[in-house]
Design a protein around this motif. Structure first.
Motif, PDB file in Angstrom:
ATOM      1  N   TYR A   6       0.841  -1.198   0.000  1.00 30.95           N
ATOM      2  CA  TYR A   6       0.000   0.000   0.000  1.00 30.95           C
ATOM      3  C   TYR A   6       0.881   1.254   0.000  1.00 30.95           C
ATOM      4  O   TYR A   6       0.632   2.196  -0.752  1.00 30.95           O
ATOM      5  CB  TYR A   6      -0.933  -0.004   1.205  1.00 30.95           C
ATOM      6  CG  TYR A   6      -1.734   1.262   1.328  1.00 30.95           C
ATOM      7  CD1 TYR A   6      -2.907   1.427   0.614  1.00 30.95           C
ATOM      8  CD2 TYR A   6      -1.299   2.310   2.137  1.00 30.95           C
ATOM      9  CE1 TYR A   6      -3.646   2.590   0.711  1.00 30.95           C
ATOM     10  CE2 TYR A   6      -2.021   3.476   2.241  1.00 30.95           C
ATOM     11  CZ  TYR A   6      -3.195   3.617   1.523  1.00 30.95           C
ATOM     12  OH  TYR A   6      -3.905   4.780   1.615  1.00 30.95           O
ATOM     13  N   ALA A  10       1.110   4.249  -2.726  1.00 26.04           N
ATOM     14  CA  ALA A  10       0.868   5.626  -2.297  1.00 26.04           C
ATOM     15  C   ALA A  10       2.021   6.541  -2.691  1.00 26.04           C
ATOM     16  O   ALA A  10       1.807   7.649  -3.179  1.00 26.04           O
ATOM     17  CB  ALA A  10       0.645   5.670  -0.791  1.00 26.04           C
ATOM     18  N   SER A  13       2.120   6.963  -6.641  1.00 27.42           N
ATOM     19  CA  SER A  13       1.025   7.749  -7.211  1.00 27.42           C
ATOM     20  C   SER A  13       0.940   9.154  -6.635  1.00 27.42           C
ATOM     21  O   SER A  13       0.107   9.937  -7.085  1.00 27.42           O
ATOM     22  CB  SER A  13      -0.306   7.043  -6.965  1.00 27.42           C
ATOM     23  OG  SER A  13      -0.621   7.100  -5.584  1.00 27.42           O
ATOM     24  N   ASP A  14       1.763   9.457  -5.647  1.00 26.79           N
ATOM     25  CA  ASP A  14       1.732  10.754  -4.974  1.00 26.79           C
ATOM     26  C   ASP A  14       0.364  11.011  -4.352  1.00 26.79           C
ATOM     27  O   ASP A  14      -0.076  12.148  -4.230  1.00 26.79           O
ATOM     28  CB  ASP A  14       2.118  11.872  -5.948  1.00 26.79           C
ATOM     29  CG  ASP A  14       2.512  13.152  -5.235  1.00 26.79           C
ATOM     30  OD1 ASP A  14       2.943  13.081  -4.069  1.00 26.79           O
ATOM     31  OD2 ASP A  14       2.368  14.228  -5.856  1.00 26.79           O
ATOM     32  N   GLN A  15      -0.345   9.961  -4.011  1.00 27.37           N
ATOM     33  CA  GLN A  15      -1.653   9.992  -3.363  1.00 27.37           C
ATOM     34  C   GLN A  15      -2.655  10.890  -4.093  1.00 27.37           C
ATOM     35  O   GLN A  15      -3.310  11.741  -3.506  1.00 27.37           O
ATOM     36  CB  GLN A  15      -1.526  10.392  -1.903  1.00 27.37           C
ATOM     37  CG  GLN A  15      -0.755   9.392  -1.096  1.00 27.37           C
ATOM     38  CD  GLN A  15      -0.703   9.733   0.368  1.00 27.37           C
ATOM     39  OE1 GLN A  15      -1.090  10.806   0.785  1.00 27.37           O
ATOM     40  NE2 GLN A  15      -0.226   8.803   1.155  1.00 27.37           N
ATOM     41  N   LYS A  16      -2.749  10.662  -5.402  1.00 24.77           N
ATOM     42  CA  LYS A  16      -3.751  11.372  -6.203  1.00 24.77           C
ATOM     43  C   LYS A  16      -4.307  10.415  -7.233  1.00 24.77           C
ATOM     44  O   LYS A  16      -3.701   9.395  -7.561  1.00 24.77           O
ATOM     45  CB  LYS A  16      -3.154  12.605  -6.876  1.00 24.77           C
ATOM     46  CG  LYS A  16      -2.055  12.302  -7.854  1.00 24.77           C
ATOM     47  CD  LYS A  16      -1.485  13.581  -8.420  1.00 24.77           C
ATOM     48  CE  LYS A  16      -0.332  13.272  -9.349  1.00 24.77           C
ATOM     49  NZ  LYS A  16       0.282  14.479  -9.867  1.00 24.77           N
ATOM     50  N   ARG A  23      -6.972  15.008  -5.313  1.00 26.54           N
ATOM     51  CA  ARG A  23      -6.480  14.408  -4.070  1.00 26.54           C
ATOM     52  C   ARG A  23      -7.529  14.523  -2.971  1.00 26.54           C
ATOM     53  O   ARG A  23      -8.403  15.365  -3.039  1.00 26.54           O
ATOM     54  CB  ARG A  23      -5.250  15.156  -3.579  1.00 26.54           C
ATOM     55  CG  ARG A  23      -4.108  15.189  -4.513  1.00 26.54           C
ATOM     56  CD  ARG A  23      -3.046  16.146  -3.954  1.00 26.54           C
ATOM     57  NE  ARG A  23      -1.966  16.301  -4.874  1.00 26.54           N
ATOM     58  CZ  ARG A  23      -0.819  15.653  -4.759  1.00 26.54           C
ATOM     59  NH1 ARG A  23      -0.611  14.853  -3.755  1.00 26.54           N
ATOM     60  NH2 ARG A  23       0.137  15.829  -5.650  1.00 26.54           N
ATOM     61  N   PHE A  50      -4.033   4.280  -7.595  1.00 27.04           N
ATOM     62  CA  PHE A  50      -5.121   5.019  -6.970  1.00 27.04           C
ATOM     63  C   PHE A  50      -5.986   5.647  -8.044  1.00 27.04           C
ATOM     64  O   PHE A  50      -5.484   6.284  -8.972  1.00 27.04           O
ATOM     65  CB  PHE A  50      -4.592   6.148  -6.079  1.00 27.04           C
ATOM     66  CG  PHE A  50      -4.149   5.712  -4.721  1.00 27.04           C
ATOM     67  CD1 PHE A  50      -4.994   5.010  -3.890  1.00 27.04           C
ATOM     68  CD2 PHE A  50      -2.889   6.020  -4.266  1.00 27.04           C
ATOM     69  CE1 PHE A  50      -4.593   4.623  -2.620  1.00 27.04           C
ATOM     70  CE2 PHE A  50      -2.472   5.649  -3.005  1.00 27.04           C
ATOM     71  CZ  PHE A  50      -3.325   4.941  -2.179  1.00 27.04           C
TER      72      PHE A  50
END
Length: 74
Positions: A6, A10, A13-16, A23, A50
């Motif tokens: 995970y 994360a 994908s830079d959490q986007k 985001r 993501f």
């Protein structure tokens, strides 16, 4: 999925959302399989990404080779 996998998704994908770039808290992110499990995909981190709820739900279990090639060439 292990927590380490995970985290790898994360960070990559830079959490986007990989489609629209939005985001949290603007959107809720889901883990998506590039190659769906129903089509032979697995939970390896390179097959995960993501997507926001909208793009993940609208995609369903469709598979696009363009998504795979983008990952290979990136």
């Amino acid at each position: 999925m292990a927590f380490q996998e995970y985290l790898m998704v994360a960070v990559r994908s830079d959490q986007k959302c990989e489609v629209c770039g939005r985001r949290p808290p603007e959107v809720s992110l889901d883990i998506d399989h590039v190659v769906p499990v129903s089509r032979g995909g697995d939970n390896a981190y390179f097959n995960l990404r993501f997507l926001c709820e909208h793009h993940n739900r609208s995609r369903g279990c469709r598979f696009r080779w363009a998504d795979v090639w983008r990952r290979i060439l990136a």
